[in-house]
Design a protein around this motif. Sequence first.
Motif, mmCIF file in Angstrom:
data_model
loop_
_atom_site.group_PDB
_atom_site.id
_atom_site.type_symbol
_atom_site.label_atom_id
_atom_site.label_comp_id
_atom_site.label_asym_id
_atom_site.label_seq_id
_atom_site.Cartn_x
_atom_site.Cartn_y
_atom_site.Cartn_z
ATOM 1 N N ASP A 20 0.831 -1.206 0.000
ATOM 2 C CA ASP A 20 0.000 0.000 0.000
ATOM 3 C C ASP A 20 0.866 1.258 0.000
ATOM 4 N N GLU A 21 0.224 2.417 0.087
ATOM 5 C CA GLU A 21 0.926 3.694 -0.027
ATOM 6 C C GLU A 21 1.827 3.984 1.164
ATOM 7 N N GLY A 22 1.646 3.236 2.265
ATOM 8 C CA GLY A 22 2.497 3.405 3.435
ATOM 9 C C GLY A 22 3.646 2.422 3.478
ATOM 10 N N GLN A 23 3.932 1.750 2.368
ATOM 11 C CA GLN A 23 4.980 0.732 2.234
ATOM 12 C C GLN A 23 4.673 -0.514 3.062
ATOM 13 N N ASN A 24 3.425 -0.704 3.431
ATOM 14 C CA ASN A 24 3.033 -1.912 4.148
ATOM 15 C C ASN A 24 2.841 -3.057 3.157
ATOM 16 N N TRP A 450 4.696 7.665 -4.663
ATOM 17 C CA TRP A 450 5.616 8.369 -3.769
ATOM 18 C C TRP A 450 6.321 9.469 -4.550
ATOM 19 N N GLU A 455 10.930 10.689 0.963
ATOM 20 C CA GLU A 455 9.636 10.274 1.507
ATOM 21 C C GLU A 455 9.647 8.786 1.847
ATOM 22 N N GLN A 459 9.455 6.841 5.812
ATOM 23 C CA GLN A 459 8.378 5.918 6.175
ATOM 24 C C GLN A 459 8.887 4.612 6.768
#
Length: 496
Positions: A20-24, A450, A455, A459
Amino acid sequence: MKYILALDQGTTSSRAALVDEGQNVLSVLSREFPQIYPREGWVEHDPMDIWSTQYGVMMEMMAKSGVSPQEIAAIGITNQRETTIVWEKETGKPIYNAIVWQCRRTSSQIDELKANGYTQIIREKTGLIPDAYFSASKIKWILDNVEGARQRADRGDLLFGTVDCWLIWKLTDGKVHITDVTNASRTMLYNISAMDWDDELLKVFDIPRSMLPAVKASGAFYGYANVSGEQIPIAGVAGDQQSALFGQACFYKGEAKNTYGTGCFLLMNTGGKRVTSENGLLTTAAATLEGEQHEYALEGSVFVGGAVIQWLRDEMRFFTESRDAEYYAQKVEDTGGVVVVPAFTGIGAPYWDMYARGGIFGITRGTKREHIIRAAQEAIAYQSADLLCAMEKDTGVRLKALKVDGGASRDAFLMQFQADILNAEVIKPRTHEATALGVALLAGLTVGIWKNRQEIKSQQTIDKTFYPQMDEHTRNKKFGRWHKAVERCLGWESEE
Protein backbone atom coordinates in the motif's frame (compact mmCIF):
# COMPACT_ATOMS: atom_id res chain seq x y z
CA MET A 1 -6.30 3.90 -1.78
CA LYS A 2 -4.08 2.65 -4.57
CA TYR A 3 -1.88 -0.45 -4.39
CA ILE A 4 1.23 -1.78 -6.08
CA LEU A 5 1.28 -5.45 -7.05
CA ALA A 6 4.80 -6.86 -6.77
CA LEU A 7 5.62 -10.11 -8.56
CA ASP A 8 8.65 -11.80 -6.99
CA GLN A 9 9.79 -14.71 -9.12
CA GLY A 10 12.43 -16.65 -7.17
CA THR A 11 14.54 -19.75 -7.61
CA THR A 12 12.24 -22.13 -5.76
CA SER A 13 8.93 -20.27 -5.68
CA SER A 14 6.82 -17.60 -7.38
CA ARG A 15 5.41 -14.97 -5.05
CA ALA A 16 3.02 -12.04 -5.21
CA ALA A 17 2.86 -9.20 -2.72
CA LEU A 18 0.40 -6.36 -2.28
CA VAL A 19 1.95 -3.07 -1.12
CA ASP A 20 0.00 0.00 0.00
CA GLU A 21 0.93 3.69 -0.03
CA GLY A 22 2.50 3.41 3.43
CA GLN A 23 4.98 0.73 2.23
CA ASN A 24 3.03 -1.91 4.15
CA VAL A 25 3.34 -5.35 2.59
CA LEU A 26 -0.27 -6.31 3.22
CA SER A 27 -0.24 -9.84 1.92
CA VAL A 28 2.20 -12.31 0.40
CA LEU A 29 1.30 -15.52 -1.40
CA SER A 30 3.83 -18.08 -2.58
CA ARG A 31 3.78 -21.14 -4.76
CA GLU A 32 6.71 -23.54 -5.12
CA PHE A 33 7.53 -25.17 -8.45
CA PRO A 34 9.68 -28.18 -9.42
CA GLN A 35 13.47 -28.09 -9.56
CA ILE A 36 14.96 -30.15 -12.39
CA TYR A 37 18.40 -31.80 -12.05
CA PRO A 38 19.15 -33.63 -15.34
CA ARG A 39 22.75 -34.38 -14.34
CA GLU A 40 25.11 -33.67 -11.47
CA GLY A 41 25.69 -29.91 -11.28
CA TRP A 42 22.91 -29.12 -13.77
CA VAL A 43 19.86 -27.14 -12.64
CA GLU A 44 16.82 -26.32 -14.80
CA HIS A 45 13.27 -24.96 -14.54
CA ASP A 46 10.39 -25.41 -16.93
CA PRO A 47 9.63 -21.83 -18.14
CA MET A 48 5.94 -22.70 -18.23
CA ASP A 49 6.13 -23.67 -14.54
CA ILE A 50 7.63 -20.26 -13.85
CA TRP A 51 4.85 -18.53 -15.79
CA SER A 52 1.94 -20.62 -14.54
CA THR A 53 2.90 -20.36 -10.86
CA GLN A 54 3.60 -16.63 -11.13
CA TYR A 55 0.36 -15.92 -12.98
CA GLY A 56 -1.59 -18.24 -10.67
CA VAL A 57 -0.30 -16.65 -7.48
CA MET A 58 -0.96 -13.17 -8.91
CA MET A 59 -4.59 -14.02 -9.65
CA GLU A 60 -5.00 -15.74 -6.28
CA MET A 61 -3.65 -12.61 -4.58
CA MET A 62 -6.24 -10.48 -6.37
CA ALA A 63 -9.05 -12.85 -5.46
CA LYS A 64 -8.11 -13.29 -1.79
CA SER A 65 -7.34 -9.63 -1.10
CA GLY A 66 -10.56 -8.35 -2.59
CA VAL A 67 -8.57 -5.64 -4.36
CA SER A 68 -9.86 -5.07 -7.87
CA PRO A 69 -7.57 -4.60 -10.90
CA GLN A 70 -8.78 -0.98 -11.06
CA GLU A 71 -7.21 -0.34 -7.63
CA ILE A 72 -3.76 -1.51 -8.77
CA ALA A 73 -1.73 1.56 -9.76
CA ALA A 74 1.13 -0.46 -11.22
CA ILE A 75 2.90 -3.82 -11.30
CA GLY A 76 6.52 -4.32 -10.33
CA ILE A 77 8.53 -7.40 -11.29
CA THR A 78 11.58 -8.73 -9.48
CA ASN A 79 13.25 -12.00 -10.28
CA GLN A 80 15.97 -14.60 -9.93
CA ARG A 81 18.78 -13.23 -12.06
CA GLU A 82 21.05 -14.86 -14.68
CA THR A 83 18.58 -17.70 -15.28
CA THR A 84 18.30 -18.04 -19.05
CA ILE A 85 15.27 -18.67 -21.26
CA VAL A 86 15.20 -18.88 -25.06
CA TRP A 87 11.86 -18.97 -26.85
CA GLU A 88 10.31 -18.77 -30.31
CA LYS A 89 9.49 -15.22 -31.37
CA GLU A 90 6.42 -16.32 -33.31
CA THR A 91 4.80 -18.73 -30.84
CA GLY A 92 6.30 -17.79 -27.47
CA LYS A 93 7.19 -21.45 -26.94
CA PRO A 94 10.48 -22.10 -25.06
CA ILE A 95 12.91 -24.22 -27.05
CA TYR A 96 14.57 -25.63 -23.92
CA ASN A 97 14.16 -25.53 -20.16
CA ALA A 98 15.36 -22.42 -18.34
CA ILE A 99 19.00 -22.92 -17.34
CA VAL A 100 19.16 -21.72 -13.74
CA TRP A 101 21.85 -19.43 -12.32
CA GLN A 102 23.09 -22.29 -10.10
CA CYS A 103 23.80 -24.55 -13.10
CA ARG A 104 27.47 -25.43 -13.72
CA ARG A 105 27.20 -27.18 -17.10
CA THR A 106 29.16 -24.47 -18.91
CA SER A 107 32.18 -24.53 -16.58
CA SER A 108 34.48 -25.93 -19.29
CA GLN A 109 33.31 -23.21 -21.68
CA ILE A 110 34.32 -20.61 -19.10
CA ASP A 111 37.70 -22.30 -18.56
CA GLU A 112 38.36 -22.04 -22.30
CA LEU A 113 37.36 -18.37 -22.26
CA LYS A 114 39.82 -17.67 -19.44
CA ALA A 115 42.57 -19.60 -21.20
CA ASN A 116 42.03 -17.42 -24.27
CA GLY A 117 42.67 -14.29 -22.21
CA TYR A 118 39.17 -12.83 -21.91
CA THR A 119 39.05 -12.44 -18.11
CA GLN A 120 40.19 -8.82 -18.03
CA ILE A 121 38.12 -7.81 -21.08
CA ILE A 122 34.95 -9.23 -19.51
CA ARG A 123 35.74 -7.61 -16.20
CA GLU A 124 36.36 -4.18 -17.73
CA LYS A 125 33.23 -4.26 -19.86
CA THR A 126 30.71 -5.98 -17.58
CA GLY A 127 32.09 -5.64 -14.05
CA LEU A 128 31.80 -9.44 -13.74
CA ILE A 129 34.25 -12.29 -13.34
CA PRO A 130 33.93 -14.99 -16.04
CA ASP A 131 31.77 -17.71 -14.53
CA ALA A 132 29.14 -20.27 -15.51
CA TYR A 133 26.83 -18.39 -13.10
CA PHE A 134 25.99 -15.71 -15.69
CA SER A 135 23.69 -15.89 -18.72
CA ALA A 136 26.09 -15.61 -21.66
CA SER A 137 27.52 -19.15 -21.61
CA LYS A 138 24.03 -20.56 -20.94
CA ILE A 139 22.64 -18.90 -24.10
CA LYS A 140 25.56 -20.26 -26.11
CA TRP A 141 24.98 -23.75 -24.69
CA ILE A 142 21.33 -23.70 -25.78
CA LEU A 143 22.23 -22.48 -29.28
CA ASP A 144 24.95 -25.14 -29.58
CA ASN A 145 22.98 -28.06 -28.15
CA VAL A 146 19.33 -27.66 -29.19
CA GLU A 147 18.85 -28.98 -32.71
CA GLY A 148 18.44 -26.17 -35.25
CA ALA A 149 18.62 -23.44 -32.59
CA ARG A 150 21.63 -21.60 -33.98
CA GLN A 151 20.21 -21.41 -37.49
CA ARG A 152 16.88 -20.16 -36.14
CA ALA A 153 18.64 -17.57 -33.96
CA ASP A 154 20.64 -16.33 -36.95
CA ARG A 155 17.37 -15.91 -38.87
CA GLY A 156 15.98 -13.78 -36.01
CA ASP A 157 13.38 -16.37 -35.01
CA LEU A 158 14.48 -16.79 -31.37
CA LEU A 159 14.45 -14.47 -28.35
CA PHE A 160 16.50 -14.57 -25.17
CA GLY A 161 15.38 -13.22 -21.85
CA THR A 162 16.09 -13.38 -18.17
CA VAL A 163 13.05 -14.29 -16.06
CA ASP A 164 11.77 -10.70 -15.82
CA CYS A 165 11.85 -10.44 -19.61
CA TRP A 166 9.98 -13.74 -19.98
CA LEU A 167 7.25 -12.59 -17.56
CA ILE A 168 6.88 -9.20 -19.29
CA TRP A 169 6.54 -11.00 -22.63
CA LYS A 170 3.81 -13.25 -21.24
CA LEU A 171 1.98 -10.50 -19.32
CA THR A 172 1.86 -8.26 -22.40
CA ASP A 173 0.70 -11.10 -24.67
CA GLY A 174 4.00 -11.12 -26.55
CA LYS A 175 3.97 -7.41 -27.38
CA VAL A 176 7.04 -6.36 -25.35
CA HIS A 177 10.55 -7.85 -25.38
CA ILE A 178 12.40 -5.80 -22.78
CA THR A 179 14.52 -6.05 -19.62
CA ASP A 180 15.95 -3.61 -17.11
CA VAL A 181 19.54 -2.50 -16.64
CA THR A 182 20.09 -4.53 -13.45
CA ASN A 183 19.16 -7.82 -15.12
CA ALA A 184 21.07 -6.91 -18.29
CA SER A 185 24.17 -6.27 -16.17
CA ARG A 186 24.10 -9.90 -15.00
CA THR A 187 24.25 -11.52 -18.43
CA MET A 188 28.02 -11.03 -19.05
CA LEU A 189 27.02 -9.42 -22.37
CA TYR A 190 26.17 -5.89 -21.20
CA ASN A 191 28.72 -3.07 -21.07
CA ILE A 192 27.94 -1.24 -17.82
CA SER A 193 30.00 1.83 -18.80
CA ALA A 194 28.44 2.26 -22.26
CA MET A 195 25.10 0.94 -20.94
CA ASP A 196 24.50 -1.18 -24.05
CA TRP A 197 24.91 -4.74 -25.26
CA ASP A 198 28.56 -5.25 -26.17
CA ASP A 199 29.25 -6.31 -29.77
CA GLU A 200 32.65 -7.80 -28.96
CA LEU A 201 31.22 -10.06 -26.27
CA LEU A 202 28.30 -11.05 -28.51
CA LYS A 203 30.87 -12.15 -31.07
CA VAL A 204 32.90 -14.06 -28.45
CA PHE A 205 29.80 -16.04 -27.40
CA ASP A 206 28.41 -16.18 -30.97
CA ILE A 207 25.05 -14.70 -29.95
CA PRO A 208 23.02 -12.65 -32.46
CA ARG A 209 22.03 -9.20 -31.19
CA SER A 210 18.54 -9.80 -32.60
CA MET A 211 17.89 -12.25 -29.73
CA LEU A 212 18.43 -9.62 -27.06
CA PRO A 213 15.77 -7.45 -25.42
CA ALA A 214 15.70 -3.67 -25.25
CA VAL A 215 17.03 -2.28 -21.94
CA LYS A 216 15.39 0.35 -19.71
CA ALA A 217 16.00 1.92 -16.30
CA SER A 218 14.53 -0.08 -13.40
CA GLY A 219 11.87 2.53 -12.68
CA ALA A 220 10.19 3.13 -16.05
CA PHE A 221 7.08 2.28 -18.07
CA TYR A 222 7.48 -1.15 -19.68
CA GLY A 223 4.05 -1.82 -21.13
CA TYR A 224 0.62 -2.91 -19.99
CA ALA A 225 -0.17 -6.23 -18.34
CA ASN A 226 -3.52 -7.72 -19.20
CA VAL A 227 -5.09 -8.66 -15.84
CA SER A 228 -8.71 -9.83 -16.07
CA GLY A 229 -9.23 -7.50 -19.00
CA GLU A 230 -7.74 -4.51 -17.16
CA GLN A 231 -4.60 -2.91 -18.60
CA ILE A 232 -2.22 -2.31 -15.66
CA PRO A 233 1.13 -0.56 -16.27
CA ILE A 234 4.32 -2.50 -15.55
CA ALA A 235 6.36 0.36 -14.08
CA GLY A 236 9.22 -1.21 -12.12
CA VAL A 237 11.59 -4.08 -12.94
CA ALA A 238 14.78 -5.10 -11.13
CA GLY A 239 16.80 -8.19 -10.43
CA ASP A 240 16.04 -9.48 -6.95
CA GLN A 241 19.21 -8.26 -5.24
CA GLN A 242 19.18 -4.75 -6.67
CA SER A 243 15.49 -4.61 -5.82
CA ALA A 244 16.27 -5.52 -2.20
CA LEU A 245 18.99 -2.85 -2.06
CA PHE A 246 16.36 -0.31 -3.15
CA GLY A 247 13.76 -1.79 -0.80
CA GLN A 248 16.15 -1.37 2.13
CA ALA A 249 16.48 2.32 1.14
CA CYS A 250 20.22 1.95 0.58
CA PHE A 251 20.10 5.00 -1.67
CA TYR A 252 23.44 6.50 -0.70
CA LYS A 253 27.06 5.55 -1.26
CA GLY A 254 28.38 3.15 1.40
CA GLU A 255 25.00 1.73 2.48
CA ALA A 256 24.77 -2.08 2.33
CA LYS A 257 22.28 -4.91 2.70
CA ASN A 258 22.34 -8.69 2.78
CA THR A 259 19.46 -10.81 1.48
CA TYR A 260 19.10 -14.30 2.93
CA GLY A 261 17.26 -16.38 0.35
CA THR A 262 18.17 -19.53 -1.55
CA GLY A 263 21.54 -17.82 -1.90
CA CYS A 264 22.84 -14.83 0.05
CA PHE A 265 23.65 -11.59 -1.68
CA LEU A 266 25.49 -8.69 -0.10
CA LEU A 267 25.34 -5.40 -2.00
CA MET A 268 26.86 -2.01 -1.25
CA ASN A 269 25.78 1.15 -3.05
CA THR A 270 28.88 2.85 -4.56
CA GLY A 271 27.00 5.76 -6.16
CA GLY A 272 27.75 6.99 -9.66
CA LYS A 273 31.28 5.57 -9.64
CA ARG A 274 32.27 2.04 -10.61
CA VAL A 275 34.44 0.41 -7.97
CA THR A 276 36.58 -2.40 -9.34
CA SER A 277 37.10 -5.10 -6.74
CA GLU A 278 40.52 -6.50 -5.94
CA ASN A 279 38.97 -9.09 -3.66
CA GLY A 280 36.71 -11.24 -5.82
CA LEU A 281 33.55 -9.10 -5.77
CA LEU A 282 31.46 -8.02 -8.73
CA THR A 283 30.59 -4.55 -9.98
CA THR A 284 26.97 -4.36 -11.04
CA ALA A 285 24.31 -1.82 -12.02
CA ALA A 286 22.08 -0.51 -9.23
CA ALA A 287 18.39 0.26 -9.69
CA THR A 288 17.57 3.84 -10.73
CA LEU A 289 14.64 5.70 -12.24
CA GLU A 290 14.35 6.77 -15.86
CA GLY A 291 16.24 10.02 -16.44
CA GLU A 292 18.51 9.61 -13.40
CA GLN A 293 22.27 9.18 -13.43
CA HIS A 294 23.36 5.54 -13.56
CA GLU A 295 24.46 4.08 -10.23
CA TYR A 296 26.55 1.06 -9.35
CA ALA A 297 26.94 -1.44 -6.54
CA LEU A 298 29.57 -3.88 -5.33
CA GLU A 299 28.16 -7.36 -4.92
CA GLY A 300 29.22 -10.59 -3.35
CA SER A 301 27.24 -13.78 -3.95
CA VAL A 302 26.80 -16.83 -1.75
CA PHE A 303 25.45 -19.59 -3.99
CA VAL A 304 24.02 -21.68 -1.14
CA GLY A 305 22.41 -19.77 1.71
CA GLY A 306 18.93 -20.86 2.75
CA ALA A 307 19.30 -23.73 0.27
CA VAL A 308 21.49 -25.54 2.84
CA ILE A 309 18.48 -25.56 5.19
CA GLN A 310 16.29 -26.95 2.38
CA TRP A 311 18.94 -29.64 1.83
CA LEU A 312 18.83 -30.62 5.49
CA ARG A 313 15.03 -30.73 5.27
CA ASP A 314 14.52 -32.51 1.93
CA GLU A 315 17.60 -34.66 1.30
CA MET A 316 18.91 -35.33 4.81
CA ARG A 317 15.41 -35.28 6.39
CA PHE A 318 16.71 -33.76 9.63
CA PHE A 319 13.41 -31.87 10.12
CA THR A 320 10.13 -31.32 8.28
CA GLU A 321 9.84 -27.52 8.34
CA SER A 322 12.66 -25.08 7.49
CA ARG A 323 11.80 -22.91 10.47
CA ASP A 324 12.68 -25.85 12.77
CA ALA A 325 16.38 -25.28 12.00
CA GLU A 326 16.46 -22.36 14.46
CA TYR A 327 14.97 -24.54 17.21
CA TYR A 328 17.44 -27.41 16.73
CA ALA A 329 20.45 -25.08 16.39
CA GLN A 330 19.75 -23.74 19.89
CA LYS A 331 19.45 -27.22 21.43
CA VAL A 332 23.27 -27.39 21.60
CA GLU A 333 25.75 -24.83 22.99
CA ASP A 334 27.94 -24.90 19.89
CA THR A 335 28.63 -27.06 16.84
CA GLY A 336 30.85 -29.48 18.76
CA GLY A 337 33.68 -28.58 16.37
CA VAL A 338 31.64 -29.39 13.25
CA VAL A 339 31.95 -27.10 10.22
CA VAL A 340 29.65 -27.40 7.19
CA VAL A 341 30.78 -25.93 3.87
CA PRO A 342 27.72 -25.99 1.55
CA ALA A 343 29.62 -25.68 -1.73
CA PHE A 344 27.09 -27.86 -3.57
CA THR A 345 27.57 -26.19 -6.96
CA GLY A 346 30.94 -24.53 -6.49
CA ILE A 347 31.63 -21.55 -4.26
CA GLY A 348 31.12 -17.87 -5.09
CA ALA A 349 32.81 -14.67 -3.91
CA PRO A 350 35.48 -14.13 -2.82
CA TYR A 351 36.78 -17.59 -3.86
CA TRP A 352 35.08 -18.12 -7.26
CA ASP A 353 35.84 -21.80 -7.53
CA MET A 354 33.49 -23.65 -9.90
CA TYR A 355 35.08 -26.96 -8.87
CA ALA A 356 34.66 -26.65 -5.10
CA ARG A 357 32.26 -29.12 -3.51
CA GLY A 358 30.63 -29.28 -0.09
CA GLY A 359 31.96 -30.96 3.00
CA ILE A 360 31.22 -31.63 6.67
CA PHE A 361 34.33 -31.45 8.85
CA GLY A 362 35.16 -32.13 12.48
CA ILE A 363 32.73 -35.03 12.99
CA THR A 364 33.32 -37.13 16.11
CA ARG A 365 31.50 -40.05 17.71
CA GLY A 366 29.59 -37.49 19.77
CA THR A 367 28.35 -35.49 16.76
CA LYS A 368 24.56 -35.18 16.75
CA ARG A 369 22.03 -33.98 14.23
CA GLU A 370 21.75 -30.70 16.15
CA HIS A 371 25.48 -30.01 15.73
CA ILE A 372 25.25 -30.37 11.96
CA ILE A 373 22.13 -28.19 11.80
CA ARG A 374 23.81 -25.48 13.85
CA ALA A 375 26.95 -25.70 11.71
CA ALA A 376 24.83 -25.31 8.57
CA GLN A 377 23.20 -22.21 10.05
CA GLU A 378 26.59 -20.78 10.95
CA ALA A 379 27.88 -21.49 7.42
CA ILE A 380 25.37 -19.00 6.03
CA ALA A 381 26.79 -16.31 8.33
CA TYR A 382 30.43 -17.22 7.63
CA GLN A 383 29.94 -16.95 3.87
CA SER A 384 28.27 -13.55 4.27
CA ALA A 385 31.10 -12.39 6.57
CA ASP A 386 33.65 -13.36 3.90
CA LEU A 387 31.84 -11.04 1.48
CA LEU A 388 31.73 -8.12 3.89
CA CYS A 389 35.45 -8.45 4.67
CA ALA A 390 36.20 -8.30 0.94
CA MET A 391 33.91 -5.29 0.54
CA GLU A 392 35.62 -3.42 3.35
CA LYS A 393 39.02 -4.04 1.73
CA ASP A 394 37.80 -2.73 -1.63
CA THR A 395 36.13 0.42 -0.32
CA GLY A 396 38.21 1.16 2.75
CA VAL A 397 34.91 1.58 4.63
CA ARG A 398 34.35 -0.27 7.91
CA LEU A 399 30.65 -1.04 8.05
CA LYS A 400 29.10 -0.47 11.44
CA ALA A 401 25.72 -1.89 10.48
CA LEU A 402 24.26 -4.30 7.94
CA LYS A 403 20.63 -4.19 6.83
CA VAL A 404 19.12 -7.65 6.35
CA ASP A 405 16.09 -9.15 4.62
CA GLY A 406 14.87 -12.38 3.05
CA GLY A 407 13.19 -15.40 4.58
CA ALA A 408 16.09 -16.46 6.79
CA SER A 409 16.34 -12.97 8.34
CA ARG A 410 13.42 -14.10 10.53
CA ASP A 411 15.79 -16.63 12.15
CA ALA A 412 16.90 -14.88 15.37
CA PHE A 413 19.71 -17.39 16.01
CA LEU A 414 21.21 -16.81 12.56
CA MET A 415 20.92 -13.01 12.80
CA GLN A 416 22.59 -12.95 16.23
CA PHE A 417 25.41 -15.19 15.02
CA GLN A 418 25.79 -12.93 11.96
CA ALA A 419 26.21 -9.89 14.22
CA ASP A 420 28.70 -11.83 16.36
CA ILE A 421 30.89 -13.04 13.51
CA LEU A 422 30.81 -9.63 11.76
CA ASN A 423 31.33 -7.67 14.98
CA ALA A 424 28.73 -5.25 13.59
CA GLU A 425 25.10 -4.38 14.18
CA VAL A 426 22.56 -6.32 12.10
CA ILE A 427 19.44 -4.28 11.41
CA LYS A 428 16.19 -6.01 10.50
CA PRO A 429 13.48 -3.73 9.10
CA ARG A 430 9.77 -4.03 9.85
CA THR A 431 9.28 -6.04 6.68
CA HIS A 432 11.64 -8.81 5.63
CA GLU A 433 10.09 -8.66 2.14
CA ALA A 434 12.61 -6.07 0.91
CA THR A 435 12.88 -7.69 -2.53
CA ALA A 436 9.18 -7.30 -3.30
CA LEU A 437 9.07 -3.91 -1.58
CA GLY A 438 11.98 -2.57 -3.67
CA VAL A 439 10.33 -3.16 -7.01
CA ALA A 440 7.03 -1.87 -5.61
CA LEU A 441 8.81 1.34 -4.64
CA LEU A 442 10.35 1.65 -8.12
CA ALA A 443 6.94 1.15 -9.73
CA GLY A 444 5.29 3.52 -7.25
CA LEU A 445 7.83 6.28 -7.85
CA THR A 446 7.32 5.88 -11.60
CA VAL A 447 3.53 6.32 -11.39
CA GLY A 448 3.61 8.96 -8.65
CA ILE A 449 2.51 7.02 -5.55
CA TRP A 450 5.62 8.37 -3.77
CA LYS A 451 7.24 11.72 -4.51
CA ASN A 452 10.90 10.91 -3.92
CA ARG A 453 13.45 8.78 -2.05
CA GLN A 454 13.32 11.01 1.03
CA GLU A 455 9.64 10.27 1.51
CA ILE A 456 10.34 6.55 1.20
CA LYS A 457 13.20 6.67 3.70
CA SER A 458 11.13 8.59 6.25
CA GLN A 459 8.38 5.92 6.18
CA GLN A 460 10.66 2.96 6.94
CA THR A 461 10.93 1.53 10.46
CA ILE A 462 13.23 -0.98 12.19
CA ASP A 463 11.89 -4.19 13.71
CA LYS A 464 14.99 -5.29 15.62
CA THR A 465 18.71 -4.61 15.88
CA PHE A 466 21.10 -7.45 16.78
CA TYR A 467 24.27 -6.32 18.59
CA PRO A 468 27.54 -8.33 18.59
CA GLN A 469 28.15 -10.24 21.83
CA MET A 470 31.03 -12.57 20.94
CA ASP A 471 34.55 -11.88 22.23
CA GLU A 472 37.34 -11.35 19.71
CA HIS A 473 39.27 -14.53 20.57
CA THR A 474 36.23 -16.76 20.03
CA ARG A 475 35.34 -14.92 16.81
CA ASN A 476 38.82 -15.34 15.36
CA LYS A 477 38.98 -19.02 16.34
CA LYS A 478 35.61 -19.80 14.73
CA PHE A 479 36.36 -17.82 11.58
CA GLY A 480 39.79 -19.45 11.27
CA ARG A 481 38.25 -22.92 11.49
CA TRP A 482 35.75 -21.96 8.77
CA HIS A 483 38.55 -20.85 6.42
CA LYS A 484 40.45 -24.07 7.12
CA ALA A 485 37.38 -26.09 6.07
CA VAL A 486 36.83 -24.00 2.92
CA GLU A 487 40.44 -24.65 1.86
CA ARG A 488 39.73 -28.41 2.00
CA CYS A 489 36.79 -28.00 -0.42
CA LEU A 490 38.41 -25.89 -3.12
CA GLY A 491 39.20 -27.62 -6.42
CA TRP A 492 37.60 -30.88 -5.28
CA GLU A 493 35.81 -31.80 -8.52
CA SER A 494 38.78 -31.05 -10.78
CA GLU A 495 41.05 -33.50 -8.94
CA GLU A 496 41.57 -36.86 -10.61
